[in-house]
Design an enzyme around this catalytic site. Structure first.
Site, PDB file in Angstrom:
ATOM      1  N   GLY A   1     -60.497  92.473 -60.492  1.00  0.00           N
ATOM      2  CA  GLY A   1     -59.678  91.635 -61.333  1.00  0.00           C
ATOM      3  C   GLY A   1     -60.658  90.496 -61.513  1.00  0.00           C
ATOM      4  O   GLY A   1     -60.712  90.137 -62.664  1.00  0.00           O
ATOM      5  N   ASP A   2     -61.689  89.960 -60.743  1.00  0.00           N
ATOM      6  CA  ASP A   2     -62.437  88.724 -61.073  1.00  0.00           C
ATOM      7  C   ASP A   2     -63.676  89.241 -62.256  1.00  0.00           C
ATOM      8  O   ASP A   2     -63.724  88.396 -63.029  1.00  0.00           O
ATOM      9  CB  ASP A   2     -63.243  88.348 -60.016  1.00  0.00           C
TER      10      ASP A   2
ATOM     11  N   SER B   1     -59.534  96.342 -56.413  1.00  0.00           N
ATOM     12  CA  SER B   1     -59.695  95.304 -55.737  1.00  0.00           C
ATOM     13  C   SER B   1     -59.645  93.990 -56.376  1.00  0.00           C
ATOM     14  O   SER B   1     -59.613  93.930 -57.416  1.00  0.00           O
ATOM     15  CB  SER B   1     -61.110  95.425 -54.826  1.00  0.00           C
ATOM     16  N   LYS B   2     -59.605  92.859 -55.468  1.00  0.00           N
ATOM     17  CA  LYS B   2     -59.825  91.684 -56.193  1.00  0.00           C
ATOM     18  C   LYS B   2     -61.049  91.409 -56.953  1.00  0.00           C
ATOM     19  O   LYS B   2     -60.903  90.885 -57.947  1.00  0.00           O
ATOM     20  CB  LYS B   2     -59.821  90.322 -54.880  1.00  0.00           C
ATOM     21  N   ARG B   3     -61.987  92.001 -56.620  1.00  0.00           N
ATOM     22  CA  ARG B   3     -63.246  91.952 -57.194  1.00  0.00           C
ATOM     23  C   ARG B   3     -63.170  92.556 -58.582  1.00  0.00           C
ATOM     24  O   ARG B   3     -63.860  92.088 -59.508  1.00  0.00           O
ATOM     25  CB  ARG B   3     -64.422  92.617 -56.457  1.00  0.00           C
TER      26      ARG B   3
END
Ligand code: GLU
Length: 509
Positions: free
Chosen positions: A267-268, A263-265
């Site tokens: 990646g962050d 998920s994008k999370r």
């Protein structure tokens, strides 16, 4: 099916930036099409108007342009199966929904949102879940419980309705999938999905099947998250009496450190992009990083993605797009998800970076050089790059590896001084300076021979001299082969750096 033309599609909904999982799905479709002399279609699925996001369609086009996935038919390219955007095909779908009603495979349902909420609540009060299915539909407000006359009247009076699929009761649906093999599901666990909404738009399921049929899609290759929809989809093909396409559901891209979809999370949290290009959310203004802006080469990005889920069956890892096309097959796509590996992604970029032309890299690096307030000759920069590029994965990392070619040491690494600037260093380096002053051929090869011979004759110790020498030229114990460095900066500059260093570090007591 083999006699038919191979036609595949990538069918994103423009609801935001494209996740790299989506890029991989498109890539596998593309490779499969190219490998088999087929066609690759881009269809925008924008029937859910509530999820529409400004700029998403443009982003999708730009992302594929950047990474080199090309479409044979699309909104921009056109094609004889268009339009390629579902909102522009709106007029088509209702008729198909009505065909299903005529065949007894679908029905009108007039239940309002409030009606359904009330029923749901009463089910919940009894700790049950309400499902609009064979067991319940006979008690609800639809064209199966109403007479034909009543149904007609309601519709002509303008009463809102949806069209639902009449899910067969207790039947086994058998499906074939290239990657998963045979899959079976009993219809008793499925519900009467809405095919056509009260806003006059089809749902994803209806529009997707109708379009795949009309566009003569031969293979549906998509993410595993659509596997739960597959029974409904094949039942729709069967209900229309259309030939089913071949299905292949690709395993998910997983988090680097465990199970679950990337998920994008993630990646962050772990510091890598999950989108091909940078994306600025039009509502929140929040910016998410992209592979392009992070300095990945599009070929490296594609190469990395291709191997996240597919393998060539041998040890090869580096593939150009043409080589991927040549080697690709759906049979070699794994069944289980692939964990994203950031280090591996960087490794791929490194492999592509070292293969690039040095002058090309110099052009890319030049703006960074200028930003650092340094004037560098393109030729010098190109040479410096050739000496250090093995050490980096990104163009942006080059500057740190070669700034000393263009700047005299501003300071001398403290630890290195402590360790390498010895009591004898000053006099030895002074002597070395005199030696280098008299060298007329300042090539790396020649200075290396001269200096090494001198060290041996004087029995100074190779390490001791070379480390101190490097310290004065570079300011730290880093960088490529020292004689390559001094050749590039030149005799005069080398001598001046030794001078400066002797002055700054002085004689150690
Ligand atoms: N519109 C769907 C999506 O956004 C397409 C799924 C499919 O390929 O059938 O992924």
């Amino acid at each position: 099916m083999s006699h038919k033309e191979i036609r595949v599609r990538f069918a994103p909904s423009p609801t935001g930036p494209l996740h790299i999982g989506g890029v991989r799905t498109a890539l596998y479709n593309y490779l499969f099409a190219k490998k088999n002399g087929g066609k690759m279609i881009l269809r925008i699925e924008d029937t859910d108007q509530t999820r529409f996001v400004e700029g998403a369609e443009k982003y999708i086009n730009e992302a594929f342009k950047w990474c080199g996935v090309e479409f044979d038919e699309s909104i921009g390219k056109g094609g004889k199966y268009g339009p390629y955007k579902q909102s522009e095909r709106k007029h088509l779908y209702k008729d198909y929904a009505q065909q299903l009603i005529a065949k007894g495979k679908a029905y009108y349902a007039f239940d309002t949102a409030e009606d359904l909420n009330e029923i749901r609540n009463s089910f919940e009060a009894e700790k049950k879940t309400f499902v609009y299915n064979a067991a319940e539909r006979s008690k609800l407000n639809n064209s199966l419980t109403l007479s034909e006359e009543e149904t007609k009247q309601l519709i002509s009076s303008g009463k809102e309705y949806v069209i639902r699929f009449k899910m067969p009761e207790n039947e086994v649906v058998v499906m074939e999938d290239i990657i998963r093999g045979r899959v079976e599901v009993n219809t008793s666990v499925l519900d009467d999905k809405i095919l056509f909404k009260s806003d006059g738009m089809p749902t994803y399921h209806l529009a997707n099947i109708v379009d795949d049929h009309l566009m003569e899609i031969s293979h549906v290759i998509r993410g595993e998250e659509w596997l739960p929809s597959l029974p409904l989809h094949v039942l729709l093909y069967d209900a229309f009496e259309w030939e089913r396409p071949v299905f292949a559901h690709l395993p998910l891209l997983l988090k680097p450190d465990g199970n679950g979809k990337l998920s994008k999370r993630d990646g962050d949290r772990l510091g890598f992009p999950v989108f091909p290009l940078q994306w600025k959310d039009p509502k929140s203004g929040e910016t998410s990083r992209g592979y392009r802006e992070d300095g990945y080469f599009p070929q490296a990005f594609i190469n990395m993605l291709a191997l996240l889920g597919w393998n060539p069956g041998d040890e090869r890892e580096l593939f150009s797009m043409d080589e991927l096309i040549e080697a690709f097959s759906l049979e070699r796509v794994g069944k289980s998800g692939s964990k994203f590996d950031q280090e591996k992604a960087k490794w791929f970029n490194h492999q592509y970076l070292i293969k690039q032309d040095d002058e090309f890299l110099a052009n890319k690096l030049m703006p960074i050089v200028i930003k650092n307030g340094v004037l560098a000759e393109k030729e010098q920069l190109t040479k410096a790059i050739s000496l250090v590029k093995e050490r980096v994965s990104f163009v942006s990392e080059l500057w740190d590896q070669l700034d000393f070619f263009f700047k005299r040491p501003q300071e001398y690494d403290e630890k290195a001084v402590k360790k390498r600037w010895k009591a004898a260093s000053y006099d030895i380096l002074l002597e070395l300076k005199e030696l280098l002053e008299n060298v007329s051929d300042f090539t790396s090869e020649n200075t290396e021979t001269v200096v090494k011979q001198w060290i041996e004759e004087k029995e100074y110790g190779m390490g001791a001299v070379m480390n101190a020498f490097r310290l004065l030229v570079v300011g730290a114990l880093k960088g490529p082969h020292l004689f390559d460095i001094i050749e590039l900066i030149g005799q005069e500059e080398t001598l001046e750096r030794i001078d400066q260093g002797l002055h700054e570090l002085g004689r150690k007591e």
